[in-house]
Design a protein around this motif. Structure first.
Motif, short mmCIF file in Angstrom:
data_model
loop_
_atom_site.label_atom_id
_atom_site.label_comp_id
_atom_site.label_asym_id
_atom_site.label_seq_id
_atom_site.Cartn_x
_atom_site.Cartn_y
_atom_site.Cartn_z
N UNK A 1 -9.99 14.16 1.06
CA UNK A 1 -8.99 13.39 0.33
C UNK A 1 -7.63 13.72 0.91
N UNK A 2 -6.70 12.83 0.96
CA UNK A 2 -6.80 11.43 0.52
C UNK A 2 -7.58 10.56 1.51
N UNK A 3 -8.11 9.46 0.98
CA UNK A 3 -8.85 8.51 1.82
C UNK A 3 -7.94 7.37 2.27
N UNK B 1 -3.32 6.95 3.92
CA UNK B 1 -2.81 8.29 3.66
C UNK B 1 -3.63 9.40 4.31
N UNK C 1 -0.19 2.76 3.87
CA UNK C 1 -1.16 3.15 2.85
C UNK C 1 -2.34 3.96 3.36
N UNK D 1 -4.88 6.69 -5.55
CA UNK D 1 -4.46 6.53 -4.15
C UNK D 1 -5.24 7.48 -3.26
N UNK D 2 -5.44 8.72 -3.75
CA UNK D 2 -6.19 9.70 -2.96
C UNK D 2 -7.59 9.19 -2.65
N UNK D 3 -8.17 8.44 -3.59
CA UNK D 3 -9.51 7.91 -3.36
C UNK D 3 -9.49 6.58 -2.62
N UNK D 4 -8.30 6.16 -2.17
CA UNK D 4 -8.22 4.95 -1.35
C UNK D 4 -7.99 3.67 -2.13
N UNK E 1 0.86 -1.18 0.00
CA UNK E 1 0.00 0.00 0.00
C UNK E 1 0.89 1.23 0.00
N UNK E 2 0.90 1.99 -1.10
CA UNK E 2 1.78 3.16 -1.14
C UNK E 2 1.39 4.17 -0.07
N UNK E 3 2.37 4.59 0.72
CA UNK E 3 2.14 5.56 1.79
C UNK E 3 2.76 6.87 1.39
#
Lengths: 315, 144
Positions: free
Chosen positions: B23-25, B132, B130, A198-201, A125-127
């Motif tokens: 955002x981000x989720x 974020x 992840x 990624x922003x949307x999960x 999971x990219x952080x």
């Protein structure tokens, strides 16, 4: 001016005057490419943080510096006069540089695919962290998207501008470079889509986007490596963008065959130029005795061709 | 011209919608789980952490999310597994930035400093990889 510095003092009349101007334009385009790529590499370096996706895009942009540099080296070297150490001149440096550029493109596609597959298999999971700007915490993802947006614009424009000189100069390095620029903007857009994902999960969005793009880059890379092999193996001159024989080479062969009936005509490619050989030149006389006489009895077998060249500027 | 204006306003609208919503989720919904409920912080040191900066940041984080702050004390390996499965939400207690676990966690901005083998090391909080949106919350609490 920088263009003259790159081209050096032209020691060898190489190109017709109208193409000489095109070559100067190509050199100028490549100098701009290097300038923009360096700025992109710097901007990306400062925004990439610990993001694997950005690191991949960064490596790619660094790798795409290779073709423009190779082009500039090749166009300078090929103008050198032939000398006892290189009696056919340096035209073929272009072939060698093209092979290296093609390998760079293929390597870029391969690396991208590898990264994508590993991320998906390991379910990494990219952080992406944040930075403080003017007292506000800004998610680094937004800054990465801005950096990627910048990284997309110059390659699109420069890549398109290189197409015409690449075809007119029959320059395969320039052609590969314009393909690499196209790849740059595709990966840039894919990277932006991935970070938006990624922003949307959706943790997999980035890797999936990169994986899809990698196939077209790999294909371009392998196609170019095949063309480069043909050139290095003295194959018939190929078109810029496929392994088909170039129509001009066909025409030369047919025309020479018409003028010298009963002889075999061979055409090969050295850099952007072609060399035609009419066989037998001295082949009728080239028997065992003559070979040994010419090359010495130990090395006589190595001489397989002695021909008269139909040669103009190529020397 | 009318078209490009329409495109521009559409893009502007999308962008503001994008920035407007949260955002981000988090892929594993850590922020939603914690919000209005309980923030569980794991540590292998004393409870609560002795470091004032860490303690203050964790209190702020819990307050920002309207959550109760709860500590759980255990060995670092058990905590690492708990963090990865979402049993705990933050790993705290003088975790150096170059922790050997850094590839398994998401790390916050530096919170404080410790002396490790005579060298100053920045310390961080670790969160589940992840997440974020949650990481942004943590960094806000750390930065304030």
């Amino acid at each position: 001016m920088l263009v003259d510095r790159v081209l050096g003092t032209a020691q060898r009349a190489n190109l017709p005057p109208e193409l000489e101007e095109e070559a100067r334009r190509a050199v100028r385009l490549e100098l701009w490419t290097i300038f923009f790529l360096v700025t992109i590499v710097i901007v990306m370096f400062f925004t990439m943080g610990s993001s694997q996706a950005m690191k991949t895009a960064w490596i790619e942009d660094a790798l795409s510096l290779l073709p423009p540099i190779l082009f500039l080296v090749a166009i300078r070297l090929e103008r050198r006069q032939p000398n006892p150490a290189f009696p056919f001149g340096y035209h073929r440096f272009g072939s060698l540089a093209f092979f290296a550029a093609a390998c760079a493109l293929a390597a870029m596609g391969g690396y991208l695919l590898y990264e994508a597959v590993v991320t998906l298999i390991r379910q990494e999971h990219p952080t992406i962290g944040s930075v403080q700007i003017l007292g506000r915490d800004i998610w680094l993802g937004w800054l990465m998207m801005a950096a990627l947006a910048y990284s997309v614009v110059p390659p699109v424009i420069l890549g398109r501008m290189k197409r015409r000189p690449a075809h007119r100069l029959a320059d395969k390095i320039l052609h590969t470079d314009s393909q690499m620029n196209a790849a740059d903007w595709q990966t840039g857009v894919a990277g932006m889509a991935g970070i938006a994902g990624i922003a949307f999960g959706f943790w997999w969005a980035d890797a999936a986007a990169a994986g899809i793009i990698s196939f077209s880059i790999l294909k371009d890379g392998f196609d170019n490596v095949r063309i480069a092999f043909a050139e290095l193996l003295d194959g018939a001159p190929r078109k810029l963008d496929s392994s088909d024989t170039h129509p001009a080479a066909e025409k030369i062969r047919n025309e020479l065959q018409r003028r010298y009936p009963g002889r075999e005509v061979r055409v090969r490619e050295t850099g952007r130029h072609m060399r035609a050989v009419i066989v037998p030149g001295l082949a009728a006389e080239l028997n065992r005795e003559l070979r040994d006489e010419l090359a010495g009895s130990k090395d006589g077998w190595r001489l397989i061709e002695a021909s008269r060249a139909l040669d103009d500027a190529a020397g | 011209m009318a078209y490009s204006l329409r495109y521009a306003s559409a893009i502007f609208f999308c962008l503001s919608a994008l920035l407007g919503c949260e955002l981000p989720k988090d892929p594993s919904r850590t922020s939603q789980t914690v919000r209005g409920d309980v923030l569980i912080v794991g540590t292998d040191g004393p409870v609560p952490p002795e470091n004032e900066a860490e303690k203050a940041a964790l209190t702020r984080l819990a307050a920002n999310l309207n959550a109760r702050l709860e500590y759980r004390q255990a060995g670092i390996h058990a905590l690492a597994a708990d963090l990865e499965s979402g049993e705990i939400h933050v790993l705290a207690g003088g975790l150096p930035r170059n922790t050997p676990f850094k590839n398994r966690f998401g790390l916050s901005s530096p919170v404080s400093e410790v002396l490790l083998d005579g060298k100053r090391e920045k310390t961080v909080f670790a969160i589940r990889k992840g997440e974020n949106g949650f990481l942004l919350q943590v960094n806000k609490a750390v930065g304030d």
